[in-house]
Design an enzyme around this catalytic site. Structure first.
Site, PDB file in Angstrom:
ATOM      1  N   LYS A   1       0.842  -1.202   0.000  1.00 38.11           N
ATOM      2  CA  LYS A   1       0.000   0.000   0.000  1.00 38.11           C
ATOM      3  C   LYS A   1       0.879   1.255   0.000  1.00 38.11           C
ATOM      4  O   LYS A   1       0.617   2.207  -0.734  1.00 38.11           O
ATOM      5  CB  LYS A   1      -0.944  -0.005   1.212  1.00 38.11           C
ATOM      6  CG  LYS A   1      -2.069  -1.022   1.062  1.00 38.11           C
ATOM      7  CD  LYS A   1      -2.839  -1.273   2.348  1.00 38.11           C
ATOM      8  CE  LYS A   1      -3.834  -2.410   2.158  1.00 38.11           C
ATOM      9  NZ  LYS A   1      -4.497  -2.844   3.388  1.00 38.11           N
TER      10      LYS A   1
ATOM     11  N   GLN B   1      -4.655  -1.719   9.655  1.00 33.09           N
ATOM     12  CA  GLN B   1      -4.546  -3.025   8.997  1.00 33.09           C
ATOM     13  C   GLN B   1      -5.125  -4.113   9.910  1.00 33.09           C
ATOM     14  O   GLN B   1      -4.742  -4.235  11.070  1.00 33.09           O
ATOM     15  CB  GLN B   1      -3.067  -3.317   8.677  1.00 33.09           C
ATOM     16  CG  GLN B   1      -2.835  -4.609   7.906  1.00 33.09           C
ATOM     17  CD  GLN B   1      -3.424  -4.568   6.508  1.00 33.09           C
ATOM     18  OE1 GLN B   1      -3.273  -3.608   5.779  1.00 33.09           O
ATOM     19  NE2 GLN B   1      -4.120  -5.643   6.132  1.00 33.09           N
TER      20      GLN B   1
ATOM     21  N   ASP C   1     -11.220   2.897   4.500  1.00 28.44           N
ATOM     22  CA  ASP C   1     -11.632   1.501   4.303  1.00 28.44           C
ATOM     23  C   ASP C   1     -13.164   1.381   4.274  1.00 28.44           C
ATOM     24  O   ASP C   1     -13.698   0.343   3.894  1.00 28.44           O
ATOM     25  CB  ASP C   1     -11.093   0.622   5.441  1.00 28.44           C
ATOM     26  CG  ASP C   1      -9.886  -0.206   5.013  1.00 28.44           C
ATOM     27  OD1 ASP C   1      -9.705  -0.421   3.799  1.00 28.44           O
ATOM     28  OD2 ASP C   1      -9.137  -0.656   5.907  1.00 28.44           O
TER      29      ASP C   1
END
Ligand code: NDP
Length: 289
Positions: free
Chosen positions: A53, A97, A120
Site C-alpha cells: 500500500k 490493517q 476503508d
C-alpha cells in the site's frame, strides 16, 4: 468461452488517472493527499500488505505515514494514536490493517476513526450511510468489483445479482452497491439451501466465500458475469498457488466474463484505497471537481 476481465489493467488505468489528479491537487490547491497506515504486531502477510500500500502511494504521489506498532500495544495507546490522527489536518485517510492482535477490540478501534478519514469504509457510520444509499467512503473491494462490473456491463439495472458471502467487509457492502444500481439482489451464505440453484439465477455472480474453487462451472448461468473476490493460498503439485473461490477452468467455459485470480479484484482493492484517499482529501478541502 468467456472473456477474462482484466482487473489489473483497469486498476493500472485508474491509478494513472489518480496520479494525474494528485499532481493537479498539488499544483492547483497546494494539497498532497495523505494516508496514515497503522499496523499492530508482526503478522507477515499484514506487513506485506502495508508495504504494498505504501509503495503504491509513493507511485501516485500520495503521502503515506506508517505507524508499525509492537504486538503488545495497549488499547489505550492505539486509541490515542488514532485520536491524534483524527485531529491531524495533514492526514486525510486512516487505515488500520486487520486483523489486530486478539487483545484489541477491532470494532472499537475502527469506530474510533472519524468517518471522513475512514478510507476503508468500515466504520458504523459509513456502513449505515451505504445501507441507506448516502454513501461517501465505500469499502474498497466491493467498490472495485462494482467498477469492473459497470465497465463490463454498463447499466446494471434489472439484472439478477447473487452475492455468495455476507461478511461486513465484502458481501454485505457489495449487495448494497448492487441494490443501489437497481439489481435484484440475493445474498447467499453457509445456510443457503441449494446454493447451485440460487447461483444459476444470477446474471451477476459475486463469490466472496473464502473456499478455494468452491463455485463450479455448472452453477453458473450461461453468459453470466462472474466476479471472484476470493484469495486462497493453496499448495498443489508441490507449488504454492493463489486461487479464487470459483473453479476458473470450468467457470470460463460457461460465463460471459470472469475475473481471474490473481489479476482480477485484488489489484482493484488497492487502487480503490488510493481512490478513497484522494476523495477524502478533496472532501476535507471542499474540492468538488
Ligand atoms: P468471511 O470468512 O468473513 O466470509 C465468508 C462468507 O462466506 C460468510 O458469509 C460465509 O457464510 C460464506 N460461506 C462460507 N462457506 C460457505 C458455503 N459452504 N456456502 C455458502 N457460503 C459460505 O470472508 P471475507 O468476506 O472476508 O472474504 C471472502 C473471500 O474474499 C476470502 O477468500 C478473502 O481472502 C477474499 N478477500 C479478497 C479481497 C481482495 O482484495 N480481493 C479483500 C477481502 C477478502 P456465513 O456468514 O453463513 O458463515
Amino acid at each position: 468461452m468467456g472473456n477474462v476481465i482484466d482487473g489489473k489493467g483497469f486498476a493500472d488505468r485508474l491509478s494513472e488517472q489518480l496520479r494525474v489528479e494528485v499532481d493537479a491537487l498539488k499544483a492547483n490547491h497546494n494539497l498532497t493527499p495523505c494516508i496514515a497506515v497503522v499496523l499492530v504486531g508482526d503478522d507477515p502477510a499484514s506487513h506485506v500488505y502495508v508495504t504494498n500500500k505504501v509503495k503504491r502511494c509513493q507511485q501516485l504521489g500520495i503521502e503515506s505515514r506508517e505507524h508499525r506498532l509492537p504486538v503488545d500495544t495497549s488499547a489505550e495507546a492505539l486509541l490515542a494514536l488514532i485520536d491524534n490522527l483524527n485531529h491531524d489536518a495533514g492526514v486525510h485517510g486512516i487505515l488500520v490493517q486487520l486483523p489486530l492482535p486478539k487483545h484489541l477490540d477491532e470494532n472499537a478501534v475502527i469506530n474510533t476513526i472519524v468517518p471522513e478519514k475512514d478510507v476503508d469504509g468500515f466504520t458504523l457510520l459509513n456502513t449505515g450511510a451505504l445501507a441507506v444509499g448516502q454513501s461517501r467512503l465505500v469499502p474498497c473491494t466491493p467498490l472495485g468489483s462494482l467498477m469492473l462490473l459497470k465497465d463490463q456491463l454498463g447499466d446494471l439495472s434489472g439484472l439478477n445479482a447473487v452475492v455468495v458471502g455476507r461478511s461486513n467487509i465484502v458481501g454485505k457492502p457489495m449487495a448494497s452497491l448492487l441494490l443501489q444500481e437497481n439489481c435484484t439482489v440475493t445474498i447467499a451464505h453457509s445456510r443457503t439451501r441449494d446454493l447451485p440453484a440460487v447461483c444459476r439465477q444470477a446474471d451477476i455472480l459475486v463469490a466472496a466465500v473464502g473456499r478455494p474453487r468452491f463455485i463450479q462451472g455448472d452453477w453458473i448461468k450461461p453468459g453470466a458475469t462472474v466476479i471472484d473476490v476470493g484469495i486462497n493460498r493453496i499448495e498443489e503439485e508441490g507449488r504454492k498457488r493463489l486461487v479464487g473461490d470459483v473453479d476458473f477452468a470450468s467457470a470460463i467455459e460457461v460465463a460471459g466474463a470472469i475475473t481471474p485470480v490473481p489479476g482480477g479484484v485484488g489489484p482493484m482493492t488497492i487502487a480503490c484505497l488510493m481512490y478513497n484517499t484522494v476523495a477524502a482529501a478533496k472532501a476535507a478541502h471542499g474540492i468538488t471537481d
